[in-house]
Design a protein around this motif. Structure first.
Motif, PDB file in Angstrom:
ATOM      1  N   ALA A  40       0.845  -1.191   0.000  1.00  0.00           N
ATOM      2  CA  ALA A  40       0.000   0.000   0.000  1.00  0.00           C
ATOM      3  C   ALA A  40       0.883   1.245   0.000  1.00  0.00           C
ATOM      4  O   ALA A  40       2.053   1.190   0.387  1.00  0.00           O
ATOM      5  CB  ALA A  40      -0.897  -0.001   1.231  1.00  0.00           C
ATOM      6  N   PRO A  41       0.364   2.365  -0.428  1.00  0.00           N
ATOM      7  CA  PRO A  41       1.166   3.593  -0.446  1.00  0.00           C
ATOM      8  C   PRO A  41       1.605   4.015   0.951  1.00  0.00           C
ATOM      9  O   PRO A  41       0.819   3.986   1.898  1.00  0.00           O
ATOM     10  CB  PRO A  41       0.211   4.629  -1.049  1.00  0.00           C
ATOM     11  N   ALA A  42       2.861   4.404   1.055  1.00  0.00           N
ATOM     12  CA  ALA A  42       3.355   4.933   2.331  1.00  0.00           C
ATOM     13  C   ALA A  42       2.841   6.343   2.560  1.00  0.00           C
ATOM     14  O   ALA A  42       2.728   6.804   3.699  1.00  0.00           O
ATOM     15  CB  ALA A  42       4.883   4.920   2.335  1.00  0.00           C
ATOM     16  N   VAL A  43       2.528   7.035   1.469  1.00  0.00           N
ATOM     17  CA  VAL A  43       1.972   8.388   1.542  1.00  0.00           C
ATOM     18  C   VAL A  43       0.536   8.332   1.046  1.00  0.00           C
ATOM     19  O   VAL A  43       0.267   7.865  -0.064  1.00  0.00           O
ATOM     20  CB  VAL A  43       2.787   9.370   0.674  1.00  0.00           C
ATOM     21  N   ASP A  44      -0.390   8.782   1.870  1.00  0.00           N
ATOM     22  CA  ASP A  44      -1.797   8.730   1.511  1.00  0.00           C
ATOM     23  C   ASP A  44      -2.493   9.949   2.101  1.00  0.00           C
ATOM     24  O   ASP A  44      -1.937  10.654   2.950  1.00  0.00           O
ATOM     25  CB  ASP A  44      -2.448   7.444   2.025  1.00  0.00           C
ATOM     26  N   GLU A  45      -3.701  10.191   1.652  1.00  0.00           N
ATOM     27  CA  GLU A  45      -4.492  11.271   2.222  1.00  0.00           C
ATOM     28  C   GLU A  45      -5.154  10.800   3.508  1.00  0.00           C
ATOM     29  O   GLU A  45      -5.309   9.597   3.734  1.00  0.00           O
ATOM     30  CB  GLU A  45      -5.560  11.718   1.232  1.00  0.00           C
ATOM     31  N   SER A  46      -5.538  11.722   4.348  1.00  0.00           N
ATOM     32  CA  SER A  46      -6.242  11.375   5.576  1.00  0.00           C
ATOM     33  C   SER A  46      -7.693  11.048   5.265  1.00  0.00           C
ATOM     34  O   SER A  46      -8.247  11.497   4.253  1.00  0.00           O
ATOM     35  CB  SER A  46      -6.182  12.539   6.570  1.00  0.00           C
ATOM     36  N   VAL A  47      -8.312  10.235   6.113  1.00  0.00           N
ATOM     37  CA  VAL A  47      -9.717   9.900   5.939  1.00  0.00           C
ATOM     38  C   VAL A  47     -10.546  11.168   6.099  1.00  0.00           C
ATOM     39  O   VAL A  47     -10.299  11.993   6.980  1.00  0.00           O
ATOM     40  CB  VAL A  47     -10.157   8.841   6.971  1.00  0.00           C
ATOM     41  N   GLY A  48     -11.521  11.354   5.250  1.00  0.00           N
ATOM     42  CA  GLY A  48     -12.342  12.552   5.325  1.00  0.00           C
ATOM     43  C   GLY A  48     -13.740  12.292   4.818  1.00  0.00           C
ATOM     44  O   GLY A  48     -14.061  11.188   4.360  1.00  0.00           O
ATOM     45  N   ALA A  49     -14.572  13.287   4.884  1.00  0.00           N
ATOM     46  CA  ALA A  49     -15.941  13.168   4.403  1.00  0.00           C
ATOM     47  C   ALA A  49     -16.043  13.661   2.970  1.00  0.00           C
ATOM     48  O   ALA A  49     -15.183  14.401   2.487  1.00  0.00           O
ATOM     49  CB  ALA A  49     -16.873  13.977   5.306  1.00  0.00           C
ATOM     50  N   LEU A 116      -7.625   7.656  -1.546  1.00  0.00           N
ATOM     51  CA  LEU A 116      -6.963   7.755  -2.839  1.00  0.00           C
ATOM     52  C   LEU A 116      -5.840   6.729  -2.935  1.00  0.00           C
ATOM     53  O   LEU A 116      -5.642   6.103  -3.985  1.00  0.00           O
ATOM     54  CB  LEU A 116      -6.391   9.163  -3.038  1.00  0.00           C
ATOM     55  N   GLY A 117      -5.113   6.528  -1.845  1.00  0.00           N
ATOM     56  CA  GLY A 117      -4.030   5.552  -1.861  1.00  0.00           C
ATOM     57  C   GLY A 117      -4.507   4.153  -2.204  1.00  0.00           C
ATOM     58  O   GLY A 117      -3.862   3.431  -2.979  1.00  0.00           O
ATOM     59  N   LYS A 118      -5.640   3.760  -1.664  1.00  0.00           N
ATOM     60  CA  LYS A 118      -6.182   2.434  -1.973  1.00  0.00           C
ATOM     61  C   LYS A 118      -6.637   2.367  -3.430  1.00  0.00           C
ATOM     62  O   LYS A 118      -6.441   1.344  -4.102  1.00  0.00           O
ATOM     63  CB  LYS A 118      -7.332   2.100  -1.034  1.00  0.00           C
ATOM     64  N   ILE A 119      -7.236   3.449  -3.920  1.00  0.00           N
ATOM     65  CA  ILE A 119      -7.616   3.505  -5.334  1.00  0.00           C
ATOM     66  C   ILE A 119      -6.386   3.303  -6.214  1.00  0.00           C
ATOM     67  O   ILE A 119      -6.406   2.545  -7.192  1.00  0.00           O
ATOM     68  CB  ILE A 119      -8.290   4.858  -5.660  1.00  0.00           C
ATOM     69  N   LEU A 120      -5.282   3.959  -5.855  1.00  0.00           N
ATOM     70  CA  LEU A 120      -4.051   3.812  -6.637  1.00  0.00           C
ATOM     71  C   LEU A 120      -3.457   2.418  -6.503  1.00  0.00           C
ATOM     72  O   LEU A 120      -2.879   1.890  -7.464  1.00  0.00           O
ATOM     73  CB  LEU A 120      -3.041   4.873  -6.199  1.00  0.00           C
ATOM     74  N   GLN A 121      -3.597   1.801  -5.351  1.00  0.00           N
ATOM     75  CA  GLN A 121      -3.107   0.436  -5.188  1.00  0.00           C
ATOM     76  C   GLN A 121      -3.864  -0.511  -6.118  1.00  0.00           C
ATOM     77  O   GLN A 121      -3.270  -1.395  -6.748  1.00  0.00           O
ATOM     78  CB  GLN A 121      -3.251  -0.019  -3.736  1.00  0.00           C
ATOM     79  N   ALA A 161       4.558  10.056  -5.338  1.00  0.00           N
ATOM     80  CA  ALA A 161       5.245   9.399  -4.232  1.00  0.00           C
ATOM     81  C   ALA A 161       5.068   7.883  -4.315  1.00  0.00           C
ATOM     82  O   ALA A 161       5.999   7.118  -4.019  1.00  0.00           O
ATOM     83  CB  ALA A 161       4.706   9.916  -2.894  1.00  0.00           C
ATOM     84  N   TYR A 162       3.894   7.445  -4.735  1.00  0.00           N
ATOM     85  CA  TYR A 162       3.643   6.003  -4.840  1.00  0.00           C
ATOM     86  C   TYR A 162       4.448   5.378  -5.974  1.00  0.00           C
ATOM     87  O   TYR A 162       5.016   4.293  -5.825  1.00  0.00           O
ATOM     88  CB  TYR A 162       2.156   5.766  -5.050  1.00  0.00           C
ATOM     89  N   VAL A 163       4.529   6.067  -7.100  1.00  0.00           N
ATOM     90  CA  VAL A 163       5.358   5.582  -8.205  1.00  0.00           C
ATOM     91  C   VAL A 163       6.804   5.437  -7.750  1.00  0.00           C
ATOM     92  O   VAL A 163       7.465   4.423  -8.014  1.00  0.00           O
ATOM     93  CB  VAL A 163       5.253   6.522  -9.415  1.00  0.00           C
TER      94      VAL A 163
END
Length: 237
Positions: A40-49, A116-121, A161-163
């Motif tokens: 999974a991405p080491a850099v991700d956005e925080s959970v939000g609404a 977003l990180g999970k979407i990218l994964q 960052a994920y790439v």
């Protein structure tokens, strides 16, 4: 069935299916896409609404859309075009390969359910191969390139960052060629391209190239897989 540009004709696809080897490949490219387990991405956005949108290109949009329609938290996945002008955002013109457009899917997701990180994964592990330049499986041309069309600077930062993370880890053996771009407009594709995988499950192209991606999602990322797809037509979800 809609004819794909730059691919084998349906009859040839059926013949190619018979050439699958024990190693899982045929002479014209990979058979059942098994996906790849990646961190999974080491850099991700925080959970939000609220809802967030990102546009992803990775070969024929039929399969990319089909994968994300099965991701829990995705509320809508629309096939279309990104990277070029509005005047050339049609299937006939994009198919010529010189419009600057890529076949892409605009993914809208609920940030309370998926990041977003999970979407990218999902995108990098099962939706496509990010190491092939202007090519996915049998499809050739700039319109089949790998690209993340970010809707914000934060999205672009996370994707880049994920790439870098995956390349540093040698996750694929080859370097990732995915480009991260920002500020590109998205144009929905023609209605007959929407929900194509769901409406045409026996299409040889779908059976050979795309249905295995959904199975790989279920197997590799069961925490975000859902059986009922979120359809553009409004049914399911």
């Amino acid at each position: 069935m809609i004819a794909k540009r730059n691919v084998l004709k349906p009859a040839a696809w059926l013949g190619a299916l018979a050439l699958v080897t024990a190693a899982g490949f045929v002479a014209n490219g990979p058979a059942a896409a098994e996906g790849r387990a990646i961190p999974a991405p080491a850099v991700d956005e925080s959970v939000g609404a609220g809802l967030e949108t990102v546009t992803l290109a990775g070969g024929c949009f039929w399969g990319v859309q089909g994968v994300f329609q099965h991701v829990d938290g995705v509320t809508r996945a629309v096939s279309g075009y990104a990277g070029g002008a509005s005047s050339t955002a049609t299937y006939a013109k994009v198919g010529d390969g010189d419009t600057g457009h890529a076949e892409a899917v605009q993914v809208t997701f609920d940030r309370t359910k998926v990041s977003l990180g999970k979407i990218l994964q999902v995108y990098f592990s099962v939706a496509h191969d990010p190491t092939t330049l202007n090519r996915q499986g049998p499809d050739r041309g700039q319109q089949y390139r790998s690209a993340v069309f970010a809707s914000s600077a934060e999205q672009a930062r996370i994707a880049k960052a994920y790439v870098a993370q995956l390349d540093a880890a040698g996750a694929y053996g080859d370097r990732i060629v995915t480009k991260v771009e920002q500020g590109q407009a998205f144009y929905p594709a023609e209605a007959y391209h929407q929900d194509y995988m769901v409406r045409n499950p026996r299409d040889a192209y779908i059976v050979y190239n795309d249905a295995p991606k959904v199975e790989a999602l279920r197997r590799l990322l069961p925490d975000v897989y859902r059986a009922t797809p979120a359809l553009v037509s409004g049914a399911g979800g």
